[in-house]
Design a protein around this motif. Structure first.
Motif, short mmCIF file in Angstrom:
data_model
loop_
_atom_site.label_atom_id
_atom_site.label_comp_id
_atom_site.label_asym_id
_atom_site.label_seq_id
_atom_site.Cartn_x
_atom_site.Cartn_y
_atom_site.Cartn_z
N LEU A 6 -103.70 -2.18 -21.33
CA LEU A 6 -103.97 -3.38 -20.56
C LEU A 6 -104.48 -2.74 -19.31
CD1 LEU A 6 -100.21 -4.76 -20.94
CD2 LEU A 6 -102.21 -5.27 -22.31
N ILE A 7 -105.66 -3.39 -19.10
CA ILE A 7 -106.47 -3.20 -18.08
C ILE A 7 -106.16 -3.86 -16.75
CG2 ILE A 7 -108.82 -2.89 -17.12
CD1 ILE A 7 -109.65 -2.88 -20.38
N TRP A 8 -105.86 -3.43 -15.74
CA TRP A 8 -105.49 -3.91 -14.32
C TRP A 8 -106.55 -3.47 -13.39
CZ3 TRP A 8 -101.51 -7.33 -13.85
CH2 TRP A 8 -100.62 -7.44 -15.07
N ASN A 9 -107.39 -4.41 -12.56
CA ASN A 9 -108.31 -4.16 -11.57
C ASN A 9 -108.17 -5.17 -10.61
OD1 ASN A 9 -110.20 -5.87 -12.43
ND2 ASN A 9 -111.18 -4.04 -13.82
N GLU A 77 -104.38 -6.14 -7.74
CA GLU A 77 -104.83 -5.96 -9.25
C GLU A 77 -104.34 -7.09 -10.30
OE1 GLU A 77 -102.98 -2.50 -8.73
OE2 GLU A 77 -104.85 -1.28 -8.32
N GLN A 78 -105.23 -7.42 -10.93
CA GLN A 78 -105.19 -8.53 -11.86
C GLN A 78 -105.26 -7.93 -13.38
OE1 GLN A 78 -103.72 -11.75 -10.98
NE2 GLN A 78 -103.72 -10.87 -8.90
N PHE A 79 -104.57 -8.54 -14.08
CA PHE A 79 -104.67 -8.37 -15.76
C PHE A 79 -106.36 -8.62 -15.93
CE2 PHE A 79 -103.85 -9.34 -20.30
CZ PHE A 79 -103.86 -8.14 -20.62
N ALA A 80 -107.13 -7.76 -16.20
CA ALA A 80 -108.46 -8.07 -16.52
C ALA A 80 -109.05 -7.80 -17.76
CB ALA A 80 -109.56 -6.90 -15.70
N GLY A 81 -108.17 -7.27 -18.81
CA GLY A 81 -108.73 -7.34 -20.30
C GLY A 81 -107.78 -6.04 -21.00
N TYR A 82 -108.18 -5.82 -22.17
CA TYR A 82 -107.16 -5.05 -22.97
C TYR A 82 -108.12 -4.29 -24.01
CZ TYR A 82 -107.42 -8.61 -26.55
OH TYR A 82 -107.76 -9.37 -27.49
N ASP A 102 -112.31 2.38 -15.28
CA ASP A 102 -111.41 1.82 -14.18
C ASP A 102 -110.54 3.06 -13.40
OD1 ASP A 102 -112.47 -0.41 -15.82
OD2 ASP A 102 -111.15 -1.66 -14.50
N VAL A 103 -110.01 3.71 -14.40
CA VAL A 103 -109.14 4.88 -14.00
C VAL A 103 -109.91 6.16 -13.45
CG1 VAL A 103 -107.47 6.37 -14.53
CG2 VAL A 103 -107.35 4.25 -15.62
N ALA A 104 -110.82 6.38 -14.21
CA ALA A 104 -111.60 7.44 -13.75
C ALA A 104 -112.44 7.31 -12.35
CB ALA A 104 -112.85 7.78 -15.05
N HIS A 105 -112.64 5.98 -12.14
CA HIS A 105 -113.49 5.89 -10.77
C HIS A 105 -112.39 5.31 -9.62
CE1 HIS A 105 -117.46 6.46 -12.18
NE2 HIS A 105 -117.26 5.99 -13.34
N GLY A 106 -111.42 5.25 -10.00
CA GLY A 106 -110.26 4.80 -9.03
C GLY A 106 -110.18 3.30 -8.70
N VAL A 107 -110.76 2.47 -9.33
CA VAL A 107 -110.79 1.08 -9.20
C VAL A 107 -109.68 0.16 -9.92
CG1 VAL A 107 -113.21 1.15 -8.56
CG2 VAL A 107 -112.64 0.70 -10.86
N GLY A 108 -108.95 0.69 -10.86
CA GLY A 108 -107.92 -0.02 -11.31
C GLY A 108 -107.26 0.97 -12.27
N VAL A 109 -105.99 0.52 -13.09
CA VAL A 109 -105.14 1.30 -13.92
C VAL A 109 -105.14 0.48 -15.21
CG1 VAL A 109 -103.71 1.71 -11.72
CG2 VAL A 109 -103.13 -0.25 -13.24
N LEU A 110 -104.56 1.27 -16.37
CA LEU A 110 -104.62 0.94 -17.54
C LEU A 110 -103.05 1.20 -17.85
CD1 LEU A 110 -107.70 1.13 -17.80
CD2 LEU A 110 -107.27 1.41 -20.06
N GLU A 111 -102.37 0.19 -18.46
CA GLU A 111 -100.87 0.39 -18.62
C GLU A 111 -101.10 0.54 -20.31
OE1 GLU A 111 -97.32 -2.81 -19.17
OE2 GLU A 111 -98.75 -3.24 -17.65
N VAL A 112 -100.46 1.53 -20.77
CA VAL A 112 -100.21 1.86 -22.12
C VAL A 112 -99.05 1.41 -22.67
CG1 VAL A 112 -100.60 3.87 -23.90
CG2 VAL A 112 -101.78 3.92 -21.79
N ARG A 113 -99.13 0.49 -23.83
CA ARG A 113 -97.67 -0.19 -24.41
C ARG A 113 -97.78 -0.23 -25.81
NH1 ARG A 113 -95.16 -5.47 -21.67
NH2 ARG A 113 -95.67 -4.07 -19.90
N PRO A 114 -96.76 0.38 -26.34
CA PRO A 114 -97.04 0.06 -28.06
C PRO A 114 -96.79 -1.04 -28.49
CG PRO A 114 -95.21 1.89 -27.16
CD PRO A 114 -95.51 1.32 -25.87
N VAL A 115 -97.29 -1.39 -29.38
CA VAL A 115 -97.31 -2.67 -29.99
C VAL A 115 -96.15 -3.01 -30.90
CG1 VAL A 115 -98.63 -4.74 -31.41
CG2 VAL A 115 -99.76 -3.12 -29.57
#
Length: 123
Positions: A6-9, A77-82, A102-115
């Motif tokens: 889950l992409i948050w930025n 940060e808002q949910f931006a994609g997945y 987003d993570v590598a450049h420090g502009v967002g976070v990714l949430e890793v969640r099992p489906v």
């Protein structure tokens, strides 16, 4: 196992970048997507429209539902994609997330969640 990344930025950060910076970030996305496609780990993924186009549906105090504009989350940060990936371990899913621009450049976070599978009992 499938994982949702889950992409948050922060909405609008891309517009603040120079054309060269945007091209570099989107180029990095293209490289990762190509690698995941070639490895068979990519299941799918999409970017989401700007949060201003969001509608939130919640229970209303007197019964029924209430529909409001926007997510109105207290976070910048808002949910931006997945992305959905299918990989052997949660560590591999986190490795993919760590490479996302987003993570590598420090502009967002990714949430890793099992489906969860449809039965939902494996969690």
């Amino acid at each position: 196992m499938k994982y949702m990344l889950l992409i948050w930025n922060r909405p609008g950060f891309v517009e603040e970048l120079s054309e060269d910076e945007r091209n570099a970030i989107f180029g990095e996305v293209d490289v990762i997507m190509k690698e995941l496609t070639e490895s068979g780990e990519l299941v799918g993924g999409e970017a989401l429209a700007h949060p201003a186009q969001t509608r939130t549906v919640r229970p209303a105090a007197g019964g029924g539902t209430e529909i409001t504009d926007g997510p109105f989350v207290e976070s910048k940060e808002q949910f931006a994609g997945y992305l959905t990936v299918d990989c052997e371990t949660p560590e591999r899913a986190a490795e993919i997330a760590a490479r996302w621009p987003d993570v590598a450049h420090g502009v967002g976070v990714l949430e890793v969640r099992p489906v969860m599978e449809q039965a939902g009992t494996e969690m």
